[in-house]
Write an enzyme that holds these catalytic residues in place. Structure first.
Site, PDB file in Angstrom:
ATOM      1  N   GLY A   1       0.819  -1.212   0.000  1.00 25.01           N
ATOM      2  CA  GLY A   1       0.000   0.000   0.000  1.00 25.01           C
ATOM      3  C   GLY A   1       0.847   1.252   0.000  1.00 25.01           C
ATOM      4  O   GLY A   1       2.083   1.212   0.070  1.00 25.01           O
TER       5      GLY A   1
ATOM      6  N   ASP B   1       8.795   5.393   7.876  1.00 26.11           N
ATOM      7  CA  ASP B   1       8.429   6.610   8.594  1.00 26.11           C
ATOM      8  C   ASP B   1       7.497   7.509   7.797  1.00 26.11           C
ATOM      9  O   ASP B   1       7.135   8.604   8.249  1.00 26.11           O
ATOM     10  CB  ASP B   1       9.687   7.394   9.002  1.00 26.11           C
ATOM     11  CG  ASP B   1      10.560   7.795   7.808  1.00 26.11           C
ATOM     12  OD1 ASP B   1      10.102   7.669   6.655  1.00 26.11           O
ATOM     13  OD2 ASP B   1      11.701   8.225   8.041  1.00 26.11           O
ATOM     14  N   GLY B   2       7.121   7.062   6.594  1.00 25.25           N
ATOM     15  CA  GLY B   2       6.194   7.842   5.780  1.00 25.25           C
ATOM     16  C   GLY B   2       6.814   9.054   5.102  1.00 25.25           C
ATOM     17  O   GLY B   2       6.111   9.858   4.501  1.00 25.25           O
TER      18      GLY B   2
ATOM     19  N   ARG C   1      -2.023  -0.262  -9.841  1.00 19.75           N
ATOM     20  CA  ARG C   1      -0.896  -1.075 -10.298  1.00 19.75           C
ATOM     21  C   ARG C   1      -1.260  -2.556 -10.312  1.00 19.75           C
ATOM     22  O   ARG C   1      -2.338  -2.943  -9.849  1.00 19.75           O
ATOM     23  CB  ARG C   1       0.310  -0.803  -9.408  1.00 19.75           C
ATOM     24  CG  ARG C   1      -0.031  -0.912  -7.930  1.00 19.75           C
ATOM     25  CD  ARG C   1       0.935  -0.146  -7.056  1.00 19.75           C
ATOM     26  NE  ARG C   1       0.798   1.301  -7.142  1.00 19.75           N
ATOM     27  CZ  ARG C   1       1.800   2.149  -6.936  1.00 19.75           C
ATOM     28  NH1 ARG C   1       2.998   1.701  -6.624  1.00 19.75           N
ATOM     29  NH2 ARG C   1       1.620   3.453  -7.027  1.00 19.75           N
TER      30      ARG C   1
ATOM     31  N   ASP D   1       4.154  -4.435  -7.491  1.00 24.57           N
ATOM     32  CA  ASP D   1       3.513  -3.252  -6.925  1.00 24.57           C
ATOM     33  C   ASP D   1       4.070  -1.968  -7.532  1.00 24.57           C
ATOM     34  O   ASP D   1       3.573  -0.876  -7.227  1.00 24.57           O
ATOM     35  CB  ASP D   1       3.662  -3.224  -5.399  1.00 24.57           C
ATOM     36  CG  ASP D   1       5.115  -3.278  -4.945  1.00 24.57           C
ATOM     37  OD1 ASP D   1       5.754  -4.312  -5.186  1.00 24.57           O
ATOM     38  OD2 ASP D   1       5.614  -2.300  -4.354  1.00 24.57           O
TER      39      ASP D   1
ATOM     40  N   ASP E   1       7.144   4.938  -9.878  1.00 22.61           N
ATOM     41  CA  ASP E   1       7.906   4.572  -8.677  1.00 22.61           C
ATOM     42  C   ASP E   1       9.406   4.533  -8.941  1.00 22.61           C
ATOM     43  O   ASP E   1      10.063   3.495  -8.833  1.00 22.61           O
ATOM     44  CB  ASP E   1       7.414   3.232  -8.114  1.00 22.61           C
ATOM     45  CG  ASP E   1       6.010   3.336  -7.540  1.00 22.61           C
ATOM     46  OD1 ASP E   1       5.502   4.458  -7.418  1.00 22.61           O
ATOM     47  OD2 ASP E   1       5.417   2.297  -7.214  1.00 22.61           O
TER      48      ASP E   1
END
Length: 501
Positions: free
Chosen positions: A99, A137-138, A195, A264, A274
């Site tokens: 995700g 950690d985003g 995706r 992904d 990506d």
């Protein structure tokens, strides 16, 4: 940063009208959440050409509101932020639920110059923790954000299907990777970020209803011409496979290596998405691995076509419950090899300035790549200089010949190539123009990105702006920027990029 601009009649930020086709899907497909602000945001760089895709007035880019919105401190009117769930195979191993671990979708805005429902999603990468962050950690760091920004725009200029990058907004907030770095948020744009792994998520969760909902959404929104096919789901698989094959053929033709071709990271629209440990081939080595993390070489340059097919088969497995039979699924997937081969063949003929196809052309190509491999010839310079070769004047070969260790072997191949050109009555001037229109002079070499990164880490963003301007015109001579096309310096061989890049 870009130069301040006056209004061109484009939209102000508060005039961006958001729609939300993806968030109209059931709640299981995503989590609604707000970005986590970073302190004291500032503009690092922006792409005027990407801004034009959404008809955003370039004068808005230098505003404080722009920085606040695109670092996540201020949510624009009409946006409904969310992060999507998906799963995937990573390095060939089923990884389960993944995700958007650091990406937050604001919504979709109209694409300029196209009729509805054409839209582009605006996604903030590095905007904070999400339920899918796992051990992360985003956040994104300035270093990786610069690489993604520049490569997204470089690939678009090369004519390769890709997500786009609107801007990078930086902050002096510290993020820990191998060493402490500063944080940044890059705004990515694409019609959709759905995706292959989005489909795998529902297949491996044994949720056929959600799988069908996703497939119906993609068909209705992005492949409406498939709605009336005898089996729309096999038609979707076939078209996604065809687009993927074409995209990877384009990668091979320009020497691009993605580095992390996990399912992904594969777009259902056949876009390059990506950007992480990517690289453009320099000294040619078909087995080159651009990702230092990829110890087994799964995503080496020579493996990309095979991995693209493997990923399409993973998508086919996920779509099998909708398609209904193994035979029809296989039939949809069988387009990959012929589509890839045909596309690459067309691209190679164009790169060599050949207007016709002859039975032994594949042997000419194989011999060429064999020589390039033996001498580790710079990929981009070879094809660019090849366009300058003259039929009746071998003295013009010197810049090209000097790339080879075994110059006599090159001379033999060059005469074979000249004979092939004479076979179709080729002429130097039109051939040169045609070859230079498809063989770039400028690509995003890792060392060029590194120079820009190191300056940016000292708050000098001028090299990003300069490099972007060069890369937006990759096929033009740009004599004032010739240094950006030179062979990499010795220190560049020590550069490594990994999954943290």
């Amino acid at each position: 940063m870009i130069s301040p601009a006056t209004s061109t009649g484009g939209r102000r930020i508060d005039q961006l009208k958001f729609s939300h086709s993806f968030s109209a899907l059931p709640p299981a497909f995503y989590t609604r959440l707000m970005p986590t602000p970073l302190p004291a945001p500032y503009l690092v760089c922006a792409s005027a050409s990407s801004a034009a895709l959404i008809d955003l007035d370039p004068s808005e880019i230098t505003s404080n509101e722009f920085a606040q919105i695109f670092i996540g401190s201020q949510v624009p009117v009409g946006a409904l932020p969310l992060s999507a769930v998906y799963s995937g195979h990573q390095f060939g191993v089923w990884a389960g639920q993944l995700g958007d671990g650091r990406a937050i979708l604001l919504g979709e805005v109209p694409a300029a110059g196209t009729p509805p429902p054409s839209t582009l999603e605006l996604q903030l990468k590095g905007a904070g923790l999400t339920p899918y962050s796992r051990m992360g950690d985003g956040r994104a760091v300035l270093r990786s954000s610069i690489r993604e920004f520049l490569c997204s725009e470089a690939m678009a200029a090369l004519g390769i299907p890709t997500s786009r990058a609107l801007c990078i907004i930086g902050s002096d907030a510290r993020v820990i990777r191998e060493t402490p770095e500063t944080a940044a948020v890059v705004t990515r744009m694409a019609p959709t970020f759905v995706r292959f792994g989005s489909f795998e998520h529902w297949f491996y969760s044994d949720k056929k209803d959600e799988l069908k909902t996703l497939a119906d959404y993609i068909i209705e929104r992005f492949y409406p011409e498939l709605r009336d096919a005898p089996n729309p789901y096999s038609a979707l698989l076939s078209e996604a496979t065809r687009r993927t094959a074409h995209m990877i053929a384009q990668w091979q033709a320009v020497g691009f290596m993605h580095g992390v071709m996990n399912t992904d990271n594969m777009s259902i629209l056949g876009l390059t998405i990506d950007y992480g440990p990517f690289g453009f081939m320099e000294g040619f080595n078909a087995q080159h691995i651009c990702n230092h993390t990829d110890q087994q070489g799964r995503y080496a340059y020579s493996m990309q076509p095979q991995i693209g097919q493997w990923n399409c088969y993973a998508l086919g497995q996920a779509m099998l419950p909708l398609i209904g039979s193994i035979e029809e699924t296989h039939a949809a997937l069988e387009v990959y090899k012929p589509e890839f081969s045909a596309k690459l063949d067309v691209l190679l003929h164009a790169k060599l300035g050949l207007r016709t196809a002859q039975p032994d052309d594949d042997k000419l190509f194989e011999a060429m790549f064999g020589l390039m491999q033996a001498s580790h010839v710079d990929f981009t310079l070879f094809f660019r200089h090849l366009g300058d070769l003259q039929l009746e004047n071998s003295a013009t070969d010197e810049p090209l010949r000097d790339l080879f260790i075994d110059r006599p072997a090159f001379d033999i191949w060059a005469e074979r190539y000249r004979a092939r050109l004479r076979q179709e009555d080729s002429h130097d001037i039109p051939r040169r123009l045609a070859m230079h229109a498809v063989n770039p002079k400028y690509v995003l070499r890792n060392y060029l990105a590194q120079v820009a990164i190191e300056k940016a880490q000292n708050k000098d963003f001028s090299e990003i702006t300069k490099l972007l301007a060069v890369l937006e015109k990759p096929f033009e001579e740009q004599p004032e920027n010739a240094k950006y096309a030179e062979l990499p310096p010795d220190w560049a061989s020590e550069l490594e990029v990994s999954c943290s890049s």
